[in-house]
Enzyme design. Structure first.
Site, mmCIF file in Angstrom:
data_model
loop_
_atom_site.group_PDB
_atom_site.id
_atom_site.type_symbol
_atom_site.label_atom_id
_atom_site.label_comp_id
_atom_site.label_asym_id
_atom_site.label_seq_id
_atom_site.Cartn_x
_atom_site.Cartn_y
_atom_site.Cartn_z
ATOM 1 N N ASP A 13 -22.134 68.442 12.838
ATOM 2 C CA ASP A 13 -20.815 68.708 13.450
ATOM 3 C C ASP A 13 -19.968 70.039 12.489
ATOM 4 O OD1 ASP A 13 -18.724 68.387 14.788
ATOM 5 O OD2 ASP A 13 -17.446 67.708 12.643
ATOM 6 N N PHE A 30 -16.231 64.142 20.932
ATOM 7 C CA PHE A 30 -16.623 62.992 20.253
ATOM 8 C C PHE A 30 -16.943 62.068 20.328
ATOM 9 C CE2 PHE A 30 -16.112 60.013 17.353
ATOM 10 C CZ PHE A 30 -15.670 60.750 15.737
ATOM 11 N N ARG A 73 -19.963 50.865 16.948
ATOM 12 C CA ARG A 73 -21.752 51.057 17.100
ATOM 13 C C ARG A 73 -22.368 51.037 17.296
ATOM 14 N NH1 ARG A 73 -21.360 54.315 11.602
ATOM 15 N NH2 ARG A 73 -19.796 53.414 10.190
ATOM 16 N N GLU A 103 -30.539 62.147 9.751
ATOM 17 C CA GLU A 103 -28.532 61.991 10.137
ATOM 18 C C GLU A 103 -28.878 61.457 11.753
ATOM 19 O OE1 GLU A 103 -26.679 61.154 9.096
ATOM 20 O OE2 GLU A 103 -24.888 63.022 8.336
ATOM 21 N N ASP A 104 -27.458 61.369 12.238
ATOM 22 C CA ASP A 104 -27.326 61.093 13.020
ATOM 23 C C ASP A 104 -26.276 62.124 14.263
ATOM 24 O OD1 ASP A 104 -24.629 61.305 11.442
ATOM 25 O OD2 ASP A 104 -23.387 59.214 12.356
HETATM 26 P P1 IMP Z 1 -20.185 67.327 9.683
HETATM 27 O O1 IMP Z 1 -20.434 67.260 7.426
HETATM 28 O O2 IMP Z 1 -19.108 68.207 9.809
HETATM 29 O O3 IMP Z 1 -21.661 67.390 9.821
HETATM 30 O O4 IMP Z 1 -20.676 65.773 9.597
HETATM 31 C C1 IMP Z 1 -21.187 65.109 10.489
HETATM 32 C C2 IMP Z 1 -20.957 63.202 10.375
HETATM 33 O O5 IMP Z 1 -19.966 63.654 10.603
HETATM 34 C C3 IMP Z 1 -21.963 62.162 10.681
HETATM 35 O O6 IMP Z 1 -22.494 62.299 10.158
HETATM 36 C C4 IMP Z 1 -20.960 62.105 11.450
HETATM 37 O O7 IMP Z 1 -20.749 60.992 10.612
HETATM 38 C C5 IMP Z 1 -20.118 62.678 11.789
HETATM 39 N N1 IMP Z 1 -19.765 62.626 12.707
HETATM 40 C C6 IMP Z 1 -19.865 64.443 13.190
HETATM 41 N N2 IMP Z 1 -19.178 64.477 15.192
HETATM 42 C C7 IMP Z 1 -19.130 62.834 15.140
HETATM 43 C C8 IMP Z 1 -19.032 62.067 16.598
HETATM 44 O O8 IMP Z 1 -18.729 62.796 17.585
HETATM 45 N N3 IMP Z 1 -19.165 60.861 16.001
HETATM 46 C C9 IMP Z 1 -19.034 60.037 14.867
HETATM 47 N N4 IMP Z 1 -19.171 60.325 13.760
HETATM 48 C C10 IMP Z 1 -19.294 62.533 13.269
HETATM 49 MG MG MG Z 2 -19.830 58.855 10.621
#
Ligand code: IMP
Ligand code: MG
Length: 187
Positions: free
Chosen positions: A110, A159, A172, A106-107
């Site tokens: 959050d 962000f 990207r 995963e990148d």
């Molecule tokens: P989560 O389900 O809230 O943990 O969100 C994870 C996903 O939200 C990641 O795979 C990202 O695609 C996106 N995301 C969360 N924070 C950021 C950020 O700071 N920049 C870009 N994408 C983000």
């Molecule tokens: Mg994304």
């Protein structure tokens, strides 16, 4: 279309530069090689689209042979606000995962919803094991309790874009991770 110069201008500050990203991917690759030394069938599962750069850097640094696959989910609608539901847009197609040690790539984490959901989903599919690896982690943003097995770097609640991560499908291709200027959200 924005050029790389325009993109650079939208960045407030570089948070993780190329040297640091290289160091992080080397360190995690070493950990994976060591931890999965006895695994006969390691499958790296890249979560599209944001993880594609991290995954391609990481897999080339592994000495262990692995298979790769892809899933695409959406938790962000558009922009910077997370939605509550995780939707599978592209599923993993192989049927029998019973021999696979799956490592989700995963990148960024959050709220924690995407990974918590995916781990449950893959366990239900009968994978031999399921672990998670994230390049970035924003622990202060957690809405569901979730901790990844491999974490590149913990970052503050900002962000970020670049190295695969986007804002509305932009930025990207930047080779570093940077904090986006608030003005860029309005573009
Ligand atoms: P989560 O389900 O809230 O943990 O969100 C994870 C996903 O939200 C990641 O795979 C990202 O695609 C996106 N995301 C969360 N924070 C950021 C950020 O700071 N920049 C870009 N994408 C983000
Ligand atoms: Mg994304």
């Amino acid at each position: 279309m924005q050029s790389i110069h325009n993109m650079n201008e939208d960045i407030q500050r570089v948070l993780v530069n190329e040297t640091e990203l290289n160091r992080i991917t080397f360190r995690i690759a070493e950990e994976i090689d060591r931890d999965y030394a006895d695994s006969e069938h390691l499958l790296l599962l890249c979560i599209l689209k944001g993880s594609v750069v991290f995954m391609s850097e990481l897999m080339r640094k592994l000495t262990k042979p692995v298979e790769i696959d892809f899933m695409r989910v959406s938790s962000y609608g558009s922009g910077t606000v997370s939605s509550k539901n995780v939707n599978i847009i592209l599923d993993i197609h192989r049927q029998d995962l019973s021999q696979c040690d799956v490592l989700i790539i995963e990148d960024i984490i959050d709220s924690g919803r995407t990974l918590a959901y995916l781990v449950d989903y893959l366990k239900l599919k009968g994978c031999k094991s399921v672990k998670t690896c994230t390049l970035l982690d924003k622990p202060s943003r957690r809405e569901v309790d979730y901790k990844a097995d491999y974490v590149g770097l913990e970052i503050p609640d900002e962000f970020v874009v670049g190295y695969g991560l986007d804002f509305d499908e932009r930025y990207r291709t930047l080779p570093y991770v940077g904090i986006l200027k608030p003005e860029a959200y309005q573009k």
